[in-house]
Design a protein around this motif. Structure first.
Motif, PDB file in Angstrom:
ATOM      1  N   MET A 313     -12.982   1.631  -3.498  1.00 29.10           N
ATOM      2  CA  MET A 313     -11.901   0.687  -3.789  1.00 29.10           C
ATOM      3  C   MET A 313     -10.606   1.415  -4.147  1.00 29.10           C
ATOM      4  O   MET A 313      -9.518   1.012  -3.726  1.00 29.10           O
ATOM      5  CB  MET A 313     -12.315  -0.257  -4.906  1.00 29.10           C
ATOM      6  N   LEU A 314     -10.729   2.481  -4.921  1.00 28.38           N
ATOM      7  CA  LEU A 314      -9.527   3.211  -5.335  1.00 28.38           C
ATOM      8  C   LEU A 314      -8.839   3.874  -4.137  1.00 28.38           C
ATOM      9  O   LEU A 314      -7.605   3.910  -4.068  1.00 28.38           O
ATOM     10  CB  LEU A 314      -9.882   4.256  -6.387  1.00 28.38           C
ATOM     11  N   LYS A 315      -9.626   4.393  -3.221  1.00 28.48           N
ATOM     12  CA  LYS A 315      -9.026   4.997  -2.028  1.00 28.48           C
ATOM     13  C   LYS A 315      -8.251   3.955  -1.236  1.00 28.48           C
ATOM     14  O   LYS A 315      -7.143   4.204  -0.741  1.00 28.48           O
ATOM     15  CB  LYS A 315     -10.098   5.642  -1.153  1.00 28.48           C
ATOM     16  N   ALA A 316      -8.819   2.747  -1.129  1.00 27.96           N
ATOM     17  CA  ALA A 316      -8.122   1.662  -0.445  1.00 27.96           C
ATOM     18  C   ALA A 316      -6.881   1.224  -1.216  1.00 27.96           C
ATOM     19  O   ALA A 316      -5.816   1.000  -0.640  1.00 27.96           O
ATOM     20  CB  ALA A 316      -9.070   0.476  -0.265  1.00 27.96           C
ATOM     21  N   MET A 317      -7.008   1.119  -2.528  1.00 31.38           N
ATOM     22  CA  MET A 317      -5.866   0.724  -3.355  1.00 31.38           C
ATOM     23  C   MET A 317      -4.694   1.683  -3.186  1.00 31.38           C
ATOM     24  O   MET A 317      -3.537   1.277  -3.041  1.00 31.38           O
ATOM     25  CB  MET A 317      -6.278   0.684  -4.823  1.00 31.38           C
ATOM     26  N   LEU A 318      -4.998   2.988  -3.183  1.00 23.57           N
ATOM     27  CA  LEU A 318      -3.941   3.981  -3.049  1.00 23.57           C
ATOM     28  C   LEU A 318      -3.375   4.022  -1.639  1.00 23.57           C
ATOM     29  O   LEU A 318      -2.168   4.177  -1.445  1.00 23.57           O
ATOM     30  CB  LEU A 318      -4.479   5.357  -3.445  1.00 23.57           C
ATOM     31  N   LYS A 319      -4.230   3.871  -0.651  1.00 21.75           N
ATOM     32  CA  LYS A 319      -3.765   3.923   0.735  1.00 21.75           C
ATOM     33  C   LYS A 319      -2.823   2.779   1.057  1.00 21.75           C
ATOM     34  O   LYS A 319      -1.773   2.963   1.671  1.00 21.75           O
ATOM     35  CB  LYS A 319      -4.953   3.910   1.688  1.00 21.75           C
ATOM     36  N   TYR A 320      -3.208   1.565   0.649  1.00 19.68           N
ATOM     37  CA  TYR A 320      -2.416   0.381   0.996  1.00 19.68           C
ATOM     38  C   TYR A 320      -1.508  -0.079  -0.135  1.00 19.68           C
ATOM     39  O   TYR A 320      -0.792  -1.057   0.015  1.00 19.68           O
ATOM     40  CB  TYR A 320      -3.350  -0.759   1.418  1.00 19.68           C
ATOM     41  N   SER A 321      -1.541   0.630  -1.256  1.00 18.32           N
ATOM     42  CA  SER A 321      -0.708   0.324  -2.417  1.00 18.32           C
ATOM     43  C   SER A 321      -0.822  -1.142  -2.811  1.00 18.32           C
ATOM     44  O   SER A 321       0.178  -1.828  -3.024  1.00 18.32           O
ATOM     45  CB  SER A 321       0.762   0.689  -2.128  1.00 18.32           C
TER      46      SER A 321
END
Length: 495
Positions: A313-321
Protein backbone atom coordinates in the motif's frame (compact mmCIF):
# COMPACT_ATOMS: atom_id res chain seq x y z
CA UNK A 1 -1.46 -13.22 -4.29
CA UNK A 2 0.74 -11.51 -6.87
CA UNK A 3 -2.09 -11.15 -9.36
CA UNK A 4 -4.34 -9.75 -6.64
CA UNK A 5 -1.78 -7.15 -5.68
CA UNK A 6 -1.30 -6.16 -9.30
CA UNK A 7 -5.06 -5.78 -9.73
CA UNK A 8 -5.28 -3.52 -6.70
CA UNK A 9 -2.39 -1.38 -7.85
CA UNK A 10 -3.78 -1.08 -11.37
CA UNK A 11 -7.07 0.02 -9.86
CA UNK A 12 -5.28 2.71 -7.92
CA UNK A 13 -3.51 3.85 -11.06
CA UNK A 14 -6.82 4.27 -12.85
CA UNK A 15 -8.43 6.21 -10.02
CA UNK A 16 -5.55 8.31 -8.78
CA UNK A 17 -5.36 11.67 -10.49
CA UNK A 18 -2.14 12.32 -12.33
CA UNK A 19 0.10 15.08 -11.02
CA UNK A 20 2.86 16.97 -12.72
CA UNK A 21 6.32 15.58 -12.16
CA UNK A 22 9.60 17.28 -12.92
CA UNK A 23 9.73 19.44 -16.03
CA UNK A 24 12.65 20.31 -18.26
CA UNK A 25 15.69 21.93 -16.67
CA UNK A 26 16.95 25.21 -18.04
CA UNK A 27 20.13 23.61 -19.32
CA UNK A 28 20.83 20.28 -20.94
CA UNK A 29 21.68 17.67 -18.32
CA UNK A 30 24.86 15.85 -19.23
CA UNK A 31 27.39 14.05 -17.05
CA UNK A 32 30.23 16.39 -16.16
CA UNK A 33 33.58 15.77 -14.52
CA UNK A 34 34.23 16.95 -10.98
CA UNK A 35 35.68 20.43 -10.98
CA UNK A 36 35.95 23.51 -8.79
CA UNK A 37 34.26 26.65 -10.11
CA UNK A 38 31.97 29.39 -8.88
CA UNK A 39 28.96 27.50 -10.15
CA UNK A 40 29.97 23.92 -9.41
CA UNK A 41 31.53 23.72 -5.96
CA UNK A 42 31.32 25.20 -2.49
CA UNK A 43 28.68 27.38 -0.87
CA UNK A 44 29.21 30.19 -3.37
CA UNK A 45 28.37 27.82 -6.21
CA UNK A 46 25.18 26.68 -4.51
CA UNK A 47 24.11 30.24 -3.77
CA UNK A 48 24.74 31.24 -7.38
CA UNK A 49 22.66 28.35 -8.67
CA UNK A 50 19.75 29.24 -6.36
CA UNK A 51 19.98 32.89 -7.39
CA UNK A 52 19.90 32.03 -11.10
CA UNK A 53 16.60 30.20 -10.63
CA UNK A 54 14.89 33.59 -10.07
CA UNK A 55 12.13 32.02 -8.04
CA UNK A 56 9.97 34.34 -5.98
CA UNK A 57 9.63 33.24 -2.38
CA UNK A 58 12.15 30.90 -0.78
CA UNK A 59 14.29 27.98 -1.93
CA UNK A 60 16.06 25.79 0.64
CA UNK A 61 17.95 22.51 0.38
CA UNK A 62 20.32 20.06 2.02
CA UNK A 63 22.34 17.05 0.86
CA UNK A 64 24.14 14.42 2.94
CA UNK A 65 26.23 11.28 2.52
CA UNK A 66 24.01 8.32 3.39
CA UNK A 67 26.88 6.25 4.83
CA UNK A 68 28.38 8.82 7.19
CA UNK A 69 25.37 11.09 7.66
CA UNK A 70 27.62 14.10 7.02
CA UNK A 71 25.78 17.11 5.61
CA UNK A 72 27.78 18.02 2.53
CA UNK A 73 26.11 21.35 1.92
CA UNK A 74 22.87 23.16 2.60
CA UNK A 75 21.13 26.46 2.11
CA UNK A 76 18.45 27.34 4.61
CA UNK A 77 18.71 23.85 6.05
CA UNK A 78 16.88 24.89 9.22
CA UNK A 79 14.21 26.96 7.43
CA UNK A 80 10.79 25.33 7.55
CA UNK A 81 8.60 25.44 4.43
CA UNK A 82 5.49 23.53 3.29
CA UNK A 83 6.67 20.07 2.16
CA UNK A 84 3.57 19.33 0.02
CA UNK A 85 3.40 15.62 -0.83
CA UNK A 86 7.00 15.04 0.24
CA UNK A 87 5.35 14.66 3.67
CA UNK A 88 4.06 11.27 2.48
CA UNK A 89 7.62 9.91 2.74
CA UNK A 90 7.54 10.63 6.47
CA UNK A 91 4.05 9.11 6.72
CA UNK A 92 5.39 5.94 5.12
CA UNK A 93 8.17 5.73 7.72
CA UNK A 94 5.62 6.35 10.48
CA UNK A 95 3.40 3.52 9.27
CA UNK A 96 6.29 1.09 8.87
CA UNK A 97 7.53 1.83 12.39
CA UNK A 98 4.15 1.75 14.17
CA UNK A 99 2.08 -0.71 12.11
CA UNK A 100 4.74 -2.79 10.34
CA UNK A 101 5.26 -3.82 6.72
CA UNK A 102 2.88 -6.79 6.98
CA UNK A 103 -0.08 -4.95 8.52
CA UNK A 104 -3.41 -5.41 6.72
CA UNK A 105 -6.69 -3.59 7.20
CA UNK A 106 -9.90 -5.59 7.51
CA UNK A 107 -13.43 -4.83 6.29
CA UNK A 108 -16.06 -7.10 7.86
CA UNK A 109 -19.68 -8.08 7.49
CA UNK A 110 -21.16 -8.79 10.93
CA UNK A 111 -24.52 -9.92 12.26
CA UNK A 112 -26.16 -9.43 15.66
CA UNK A 113 -28.84 -11.70 17.07
CA UNK A 114 -27.53 -14.82 15.38
CA UNK A 115 -28.23 -16.42 12.00
CA UNK A 116 -30.67 -19.31 11.56
CA UNK A 117 -32.04 -20.84 8.38
CA UNK A 118 -30.41 -18.11 6.27
CA UNK A 119 -32.07 -15.34 8.29
CA UNK A 120 -30.10 -12.70 10.23
CA UNK A 121 -32.23 -12.24 13.36
CA UNK A 122 -30.73 -8.88 14.27
CA UNK A 123 -28.74 -6.25 12.40
CA UNK A 124 -26.32 -6.67 9.49
CA UNK A 125 -23.25 -4.44 9.84
CA UNK A 126 -20.73 -3.33 7.23
CA UNK A 127 -17.77 -2.53 9.49
CA UNK A 128 -14.96 -0.46 8.04
CA UNK A 129 -11.47 -1.14 9.33
CA UNK A 130 -9.61 1.77 7.77
CA UNK A 131 -8.76 0.12 4.44
CA UNK A 132 -7.90 2.96 2.03
CA UNK A 133 -7.90 0.65 -1.01
CA UNK A 134 -11.39 -0.82 -0.63
CA UNK A 135 -13.29 -0.68 -3.93
CA UNK A 136 -16.58 -1.76 -5.44
CA UNK A 137 -15.15 -5.11 -6.56
CA UNK A 138 -14.30 -5.95 -2.95
CA UNK A 139 -17.81 -5.10 -1.75
CA UNK A 140 -19.16 -7.32 -4.53
CA UNK A 141 -17.06 -10.22 -3.20
CA UNK A 142 -18.39 -9.61 0.31
CA UNK A 143 -21.97 -9.61 -0.98
CA UNK A 144 -21.32 -12.85 -2.85
CA UNK A 145 -19.79 -14.38 0.30
CA UNK A 146 -23.04 -13.65 2.15
CA UNK A 147 -25.01 -15.48 -0.50
CA UNK A 148 -22.58 -18.40 -0.47
CA UNK A 149 -22.99 -18.60 3.32
CA UNK A 150 -26.73 -19.00 2.79
CA UNK A 151 -27.88 -15.58 4.01
CA UNK A 152 -31.09 -14.57 2.27
CA UNK A 153 -32.87 -12.25 4.71
CA UNK A 154 -32.10 -9.62 7.36
CA UNK A 155 -34.78 -8.99 9.98
CA UNK A 156 -33.08 -6.02 11.63
CA UNK A 157 -31.33 -2.90 10.38
CA UNK A 158 -28.51 -2.51 7.88
CA UNK A 159 -25.77 -0.50 9.60
CA UNK A 160 -22.45 0.94 8.48
CA UNK A 161 -19.73 1.46 11.08
CA UNK A 162 -17.03 3.96 10.15
CA UNK A 163 -15.79 4.84 13.63
CA UNK A 164 -12.36 3.21 13.41
CA UNK A 165 -11.09 6.66 12.36
CA UNK A 166 -12.51 10.15 12.99
CA UNK A 167 -14.94 11.55 10.42
CA UNK A 168 -13.45 14.47 8.47
CA UNK A 169 -15.42 16.31 5.78
CA UNK A 170 -12.44 17.20 3.64
CA UNK A 171 -8.68 16.77 3.97
CA UNK A 172 -8.01 20.47 3.36
CA UNK A 173 -10.95 22.91 3.78
CA UNK A 174 -9.03 25.44 1.69
CA UNK A 175 -9.44 23.37 -1.48
CA UNK A 176 -12.35 23.85 -3.93
CA UNK A 177 -15.35 21.63 -3.16
CA UNK A 178 -15.14 19.60 -6.36
CA UNK A 179 -11.50 18.44 -6.38
CA UNK A 180 -11.22 14.67 -6.00
CA UNK A 181 -7.89 14.83 -4.17
CA UNK A 182 -9.51 16.29 -1.04
CA UNK A 183 -12.37 13.92 -0.18
CA UNK A 184 -13.85 13.10 3.21
CA UNK A 185 -12.05 10.70 5.51
CA UNK A 186 -13.50 8.15 7.94
CA UNK A 187 -13.04 4.54 9.00
CA UNK A 188 -14.48 3.34 5.69
CA UNK A 189 -13.54 4.52 2.23
CA UNK A 190 -14.83 3.24 -1.09
CA UNK A 191 -13.06 3.97 -4.39
CA UNK A 192 -10.87 6.48 -2.55
CA UNK A 193 -14.08 8.27 -1.47
CA UNK A 194 -14.78 9.43 -4.98
CA UNK A 195 -17.88 9.06 -7.16
CA UNK A 196 -17.74 8.93 -10.95
CA UNK A 197 -19.68 11.66 -12.77
CA UNK A 198 -20.16 11.18 -16.52
CA UNK A 199 -22.11 13.23 -19.04
CA UNK A 200 -23.00 12.55 -22.66
CA UNK A 201 -25.01 14.41 -25.27
CA UNK A 202 -28.55 13.01 -25.48
CA UNK A 203 -30.66 12.72 -28.62
CA UNK A 204 -33.06 15.28 -27.13
CA UNK A 205 -30.31 17.90 -27.25
CA UNK A 206 -29.55 17.87 -23.53
CA UNK A 207 -27.19 15.63 -21.59
CA UNK A 208 -27.50 12.16 -20.10
CA UNK A 209 -25.68 12.02 -16.77
CA UNK A 210 -24.69 9.23 -14.39
CA UNK A 211 -23.25 9.15 -10.87
CA UNK A 212 -21.82 5.73 -10.08
CA UNK A 213 -19.24 3.77 -8.09
CA UNK A 214 -17.58 2.18 -11.06
CA UNK A 215 -14.69 -0.17 -11.42
CA UNK A 216 -13.74 -2.06 -14.58
CA UNK A 217 -16.20 -4.80 -13.61
CA UNK A 218 -19.12 -2.98 -11.94
CA UNK A 219 -20.96 0.31 -12.38
CA UNK A 220 -23.56 0.57 -9.62
CA UNK A 221 -25.41 3.87 -9.67
CA UNK A 222 -25.59 5.70 -6.36
CA UNK A 223 -28.33 7.59 -4.55
CA UNK A 224 -26.03 9.31 -2.04
CA UNK A 225 -24.51 11.64 -4.66
CA UNK A 226 -26.68 13.52 -7.16
CA UNK A 227 -25.99 15.92 -9.98
CA UNK A 228 -28.17 18.66 -11.48
CA UNK A 229 -27.30 20.62 -14.64
CA UNK A 230 -27.98 24.33 -14.36
CA UNK A 231 -27.97 26.95 -17.11
CA UNK A 232 -24.93 29.07 -16.29
CA UNK A 233 -21.27 29.54 -17.17
CA UNK A 234 -19.76 29.87 -13.68
CA UNK A 235 -19.18 28.52 -11.17
CA UNK A 236 -18.57 25.19 -12.87
CA UNK A 237 -19.65 23.24 -9.76
CA UNK A 238 -21.56 23.93 -6.56
CA UNK A 239 -21.94 21.57 -3.62
CA UNK A 240 -24.39 21.19 -0.73
CA UNK A 241 -25.04 18.45 1.82
CA UNK A 242 -28.79 17.89 1.92
CA UNK A 243 -29.88 15.30 4.42
CA UNK A 244 -26.67 13.31 4.10
CA UNK A 245 -26.78 13.37 0.29
CA UNK A 246 -23.98 15.01 -1.72
CA UNK A 247 -25.94 17.38 -3.95
CA UNK A 248 -23.95 18.80 -6.86
CA UNK A 249 -24.82 21.22 -9.63
CA UNK A 250 -22.76 21.76 -12.79
CA UNK A 251 -22.75 24.64 -15.28
CA UNK A 252 -24.25 23.63 -18.61
CA UNK A 253 -21.86 25.86 -20.53
CA UNK A 254 -18.89 23.89 -19.15
CA UNK A 255 -20.04 20.45 -20.33
CA UNK A 256 -19.30 20.54 -24.05
CA UNK A 257 -20.06 17.33 -25.93
CA UNK A 258 -19.33 14.98 -23.06
CA UNK A 259 -16.81 13.89 -20.48
CA UNK A 260 -16.26 12.47 -17.01
CA UNK A 261 -14.47 13.18 -13.75
CA UNK A 262 -14.24 11.83 -10.23
CA UNK A 263 -15.87 13.99 -7.59
CA UNK A 264 -15.17 13.76 -3.84
CA UNK A 265 -17.54 11.95 -1.51
CA UNK A 266 -18.46 13.80 1.70
CA UNK A 267 -20.52 11.03 3.35
CA UNK A 268 -18.30 7.93 3.08
CA UNK A 269 -20.38 5.59 5.24
CA UNK A 270 -23.60 6.35 3.40
CA UNK A 271 -21.83 5.94 0.04
CA UNK A 272 -20.35 2.54 0.94
CA UNK A 273 -23.67 1.40 2.40
CA UNK A 274 -25.56 2.51 -0.70
CA UNK A 275 -23.25 0.54 -2.99
CA UNK A 276 -23.20 -2.57 -0.80
CA UNK A 277 -26.99 -2.56 -0.64
CA UNK A 278 -27.13 -2.60 -4.45
CA UNK A 279 -24.61 -5.43 -4.67
CA UNK A 280 -26.42 -7.46 -2.01
CA UNK A 281 -29.68 -7.05 -3.92
CA UNK A 282 -28.00 -8.45 -7.04
CA UNK A 283 -27.24 -11.54 -4.93
CA UNK A 284 -30.85 -11.91 -3.83
CA UNK A 285 -30.42 -10.27 -0.40
CA UNK A 286 -32.73 -7.32 0.22
CA UNK A 287 -31.39 -4.80 2.72
CA UNK A 288 -33.06 -1.71 4.18
CA UNK A 289 -31.48 1.70 3.63
CA UNK A 290 -28.13 1.98 5.36
CA UNK A 291 -27.92 3.75 8.71
CA UNK A 292 -24.88 4.78 10.73
CA UNK A 293 -23.81 2.54 13.61
CA UNK A 294 -23.02 4.66 16.68
CA UNK A 295 -20.78 1.92 18.07
CA UNK A 296 -19.64 -1.55 17.12
CA UNK A 297 -21.47 -4.23 19.14
CA UNK A 298 -20.48 -7.82 19.74
CA UNK A 299 -21.49 -9.65 16.59
CA UNK A 300 -20.94 -12.76 14.50
CA UNK A 301 -18.45 -12.54 11.64
CA UNK A 302 -20.05 -13.54 8.33
CA UNK A 303 -17.49 -12.33 5.75
CA UNK A 304 -14.31 -10.30 5.61
CA UNK A 305 -11.92 -8.66 3.16
CA UNK A 306 -8.25 -7.90 3.84
CA UNK A 307 -6.23 -5.12 2.26
CA UNK A 308 -2.83 -5.74 0.69
CA UNK A 309 0.08 -5.66 3.19
CA UNK A 310 1.27 -2.26 4.33
CA UNK A 311 4.46 -2.19 2.24
CA UNK A 312 2.45 -2.76 -0.94
CA UNK A 313 0.00 0.00 0.00
CA UNK A 314 2.79 2.43 0.85
CA UNK A 315 4.51 1.86 -2.48
CA UNK A 316 1.23 2.65 -4.23
CA UNK A 317 0.61 5.67 -2.01
CA UNK A 318 4.02 7.11 -2.83
CA UNK A 319 3.86 6.29 -6.53
CA UNK A 320 0.46 7.88 -7.12
CA UNK A 321 0.68 10.42 -4.28
CA UNK A 322 -2.78 9.44 -3.06
CA UNK A 323 -3.87 11.84 -0.31
CA UNK A 324 -6.64 9.69 1.14
CA UNK A 325 -4.30 6.73 1.54
CA UNK A 326 -1.80 8.91 3.40
CA UNK A 327 -4.43 10.29 5.78
CA UNK A 328 -6.07 6.95 6.57
CA UNK A 329 -2.76 5.13 7.01
CA UNK A 330 -1.33 7.97 9.09
CA UNK A 331 -4.36 8.10 11.38
CA UNK A 332 -4.36 4.31 11.73
CA UNK A 333 -0.74 4.51 12.89
CA UNK A 334 -1.66 7.19 15.41
CA UNK A 335 -4.59 5.09 16.66
CA UNK A 336 -2.17 2.20 17.28
CA UNK A 337 0.48 4.42 18.88
CA UNK A 338 -1.59 6.78 21.02
CA UNK A 339 -5.27 5.84 20.70
CA UNK A 340 -7.88 6.97 18.19
CA UNK A 341 -7.09 10.60 17.31
CA UNK A 342 -9.70 13.30 17.80
CA UNK A 343 -8.95 14.91 14.44
CA UNK A 344 -6.65 14.85 11.46
CA UNK A 345 -4.63 17.73 12.88
CA UNK A 346 -4.24 15.91 16.20
CA UNK A 347 -3.02 12.80 14.39
CA UNK A 348 -0.51 14.82 12.39
CA UNK A 349 0.74 16.42 15.61
CA UNK A 350 1.30 12.94 17.05
CA UNK A 351 3.26 11.97 13.93
CA UNK A 352 5.33 15.15 14.30
CA UNK A 353 6.15 14.18 17.90
CA UNK A 354 7.12 10.72 16.71
CA UNK A 355 9.38 12.25 14.04
CA UNK A 356 11.06 14.49 16.61
CA UNK A 357 11.67 11.56 18.95
CA UNK A 358 12.72 9.08 16.27
CA UNK A 359 14.74 11.25 13.88
CA UNK A 360 15.31 14.50 15.79
CA UNK A 361 13.01 16.43 13.41
CA UNK A 362 12.43 19.33 15.81
CA UNK A 363 11.65 21.81 13.03
CA UNK A 364 8.87 19.71 11.49
CA UNK A 365 5.25 20.51 12.36
CA UNK A 366 2.59 18.88 10.19
CA UNK A 367 -1.17 19.47 10.01
CA UNK A 368 -1.96 16.31 8.03
CA UNK A 369 -0.28 13.17 6.70
CA UNK A 370 -0.51 13.92 2.97
CA UNK A 371 1.03 17.39 2.74
CA UNK A 372 -2.12 18.84 1.17
CA UNK A 373 -2.51 21.44 3.89
CA UNK A 374 -0.11 24.32 3.29
CA UNK A 375 0.20 25.06 7.01
CA UNK A 376 2.53 22.07 7.41
CA UNK A 377 6.21 22.86 7.84
CA UNK A 378 9.37 20.80 7.36
CA UNK A 379 13.03 21.74 7.13
CA UNK A 380 15.41 20.21 4.57
CA UNK A 381 17.82 19.43 7.38
CA UNK A 382 15.14 17.46 9.21
CA UNK A 383 14.15 15.44 6.18
CA UNK A 384 17.71 14.72 5.10
CA UNK A 385 18.53 13.40 8.56
CA UNK A 386 15.48 11.14 8.52
CA UNK A 387 16.36 9.89 5.05
CA UNK A 388 19.87 8.96 6.14
CA UNK A 389 18.49 6.99 9.08
CA UNK A 390 15.89 5.31 6.89
CA UNK A 391 18.52 4.38 4.33
CA UNK A 392 20.65 2.67 6.97
CA UNK A 393 17.59 0.72 8.13
CA UNK A 394 16.73 -0.22 4.54
CA UNK A 395 13.15 0.99 4.89
CA UNK A 396 12.19 3.75 2.50
CA UNK A 397 14.25 3.67 -0.67
CA UNK A 398 12.67 0.44 -2.06
CA UNK A 399 9.24 2.11 -1.85
CA UNK A 400 10.13 5.34 -3.63
CA UNK A 401 9.38 6.01 -7.27
CA UNK A 402 12.17 6.53 -9.78
CA UNK A 403 12.63 10.23 -10.56
CA UNK A 404 13.82 10.60 -14.16
CA UNK A 405 16.42 13.10 -15.28
CA UNK A 406 15.38 15.13 -18.33
CA UNK A 407 16.91 17.23 -21.10
CA UNK A 408 16.22 20.88 -21.92
CA UNK A 409 13.00 19.96 -23.76
CA UNK A 410 11.63 17.85 -20.93
CA UNK A 411 12.47 14.50 -22.53
CA UNK A 412 13.58 11.70 -20.23
CA UNK A 413 17.29 11.00 -20.59
CA UNK A 414 17.57 7.23 -20.78
CA UNK A 415 20.80 5.91 -19.37
CA UNK A 416 21.60 9.08 -17.46
CA UNK A 417 24.44 8.31 -15.02
CA UNK A 418 22.59 9.80 -12.04
CA UNK A 419 19.82 7.61 -10.63
CA UNK A 420 17.19 9.15 -8.35
CA UNK A 421 14.47 7.62 -6.18
CA UNK A 422 12.41 10.34 -4.54
CA UNK A 423 9.05 11.72 -3.50
CA UNK A 424 7.80 14.80 -5.28
CA UNK A 425 5.48 17.38 -3.78
CA UNK A 426 3.45 19.96 -5.67
CA UNK A 427 0.97 22.61 -4.57
CA UNK A 428 0.34 25.91 -6.29
CA UNK A 429 3.51 27.98 -5.71
CA UNK A 430 4.96 25.15 -3.60
CA UNK A 431 7.29 22.43 -4.86
CA UNK A 432 9.35 19.87 -2.99
CA UNK A 433 11.54 16.87 -3.68
CA UNK A 434 13.19 14.54 -1.21
CA UNK A 435 14.89 11.19 -1.55
CA UNK A 436 18.07 9.48 -2.67
CA UNK A 437 20.44 9.90 -5.59
CA UNK A 438 23.23 7.66 -6.84
CA UNK A 439 25.99 9.48 -8.68
CA UNK A 440 27.94 8.12 -11.66
CA UNK A 441 30.65 6.67 -9.41
CA UNK A 442 28.14 4.95 -7.10
CA UNK A 443 28.20 7.58 -4.35
CA UNK A 444 24.79 7.63 -2.65
CA UNK A 445 23.35 10.82 -1.21
CA UNK A 446 20.19 11.82 0.61
CA UNK A 447 18.71 15.20 -0.25
CA UNK A 448 15.76 17.50 0.35
CA UNK A 449 14.67 20.54 -1.68
CA UNK A 450 11.77 22.81 -0.70
CA UNK A 451 10.59 25.90 -2.58
CA UNK A 452 7.58 28.07 -1.79
CA UNK A 453 6.12 31.48 -2.57
CA UNK A 454 3.64 31.65 0.27
CA UNK A 455 2.57 35.23 -0.45
CA UNK A 456 1.57 34.33 -4.03
CA UNK A 457 -0.27 31.26 -2.78
CA UNK A 458 -2.15 33.27 -0.15
CA UNK A 459 -3.49 35.60 -2.85
CA UNK A 460 -5.29 32.78 -4.73
CA UNK A 461 -9.08 32.83 -4.23
CA UNK A 462 -10.42 29.48 -3.01
CA UNK A 463 -12.49 28.95 -6.16
CA UNK A 464 -9.36 29.29 -8.36
CA UNK A 465 -7.03 26.97 -6.44
CA UNK A 466 -7.31 24.14 -8.95
CA UNK A 467 -5.55 26.08 -11.76
CA UNK A 468 -4.52 29.58 -10.62
CA UNK A 469 -2.78 32.01 -12.92
CA UNK A 470 1.01 31.93 -12.78
CA UNK A 471 1.30 28.78 -10.67
CA UNK A 472 2.18 26.46 -13.53
CA UNK A 473 5.14 28.51 -14.75
CA UNK A 474 6.40 29.03 -11.19
CA UNK A 475 6.23 25.32 -10.42
CA UNK A 476 7.99 24.53 -13.70
CA UNK A 477 10.91 26.76 -12.73
CA UNK A 478 11.00 25.15 -9.27
CA UNK A 479 11.30 21.71 -10.82
CA UNK A 480 14.03 22.93 -13.16
CA UNK A 481 15.94 24.03 -10.07
CA UNK A 482 15.52 20.60 -8.49
CA UNK A 483 17.12 18.87 -11.46
CA UNK A 484 19.93 21.42 -11.59
CA UNK A 485 20.70 20.83 -7.90
CA UNK A 486 20.78 17.06 -8.41
CA UNK A 487 23.09 17.50 -11.41
CA UNK A 488 25.34 19.75 -9.34
CA UNK A 489 25.55 17.30 -6.44
CA UNK A 490 26.34 14.46 -8.79
CA UNK A 491 29.20 16.46 -10.29
CA UNK A 492 30.64 17.79 -7.03
CA UNK A 493 30.26 14.82 -4.71
CA UNK A 494 29.99 11.90 -7.08
CA UNK A 495 33.44 11.50 -8.52
Amino acid sequence: MTSRRMFLLSGLAALAGSSALANAPAVSLRPVARRVSSLAAGSDGLKALLARAKLTGHAVCAVADVKTGQVLESSGGAEALPPASVAKALTALYALDVLGADHRFETRILATGGVAGGVVKGDLILAGGGDPMLNTDHLALLAKALKTAGVREVRGRFLVWEGALPAIRTIDPGQPDHVGYSPAVSGIALNFNRVHFEWKRASSGGWAITMDARTEKYRPEVATARMKIESRAVPVYTYADRGGVDQWTVASKALGKGGARWLPVRNPGAYAGDVFRTLARSNGIALPKARTAKSLPEAQLLAQHHSPPMDVMLKAMLKYSNNLMAEMIGMAATARRAGRPASLKASAAEMSRWAAGTYGMSGTKLVDHSGLGDASRMTPGDLTGALVAAYKAGHLKPLLKRFPMRDAKGRILKGHPIQVAAKTGTLNFVSGLGGFMTAADGTELAFAIFTADQKARARIPRAQRERPQGARSWNRRAKQLQQQLIERWGAVYGS
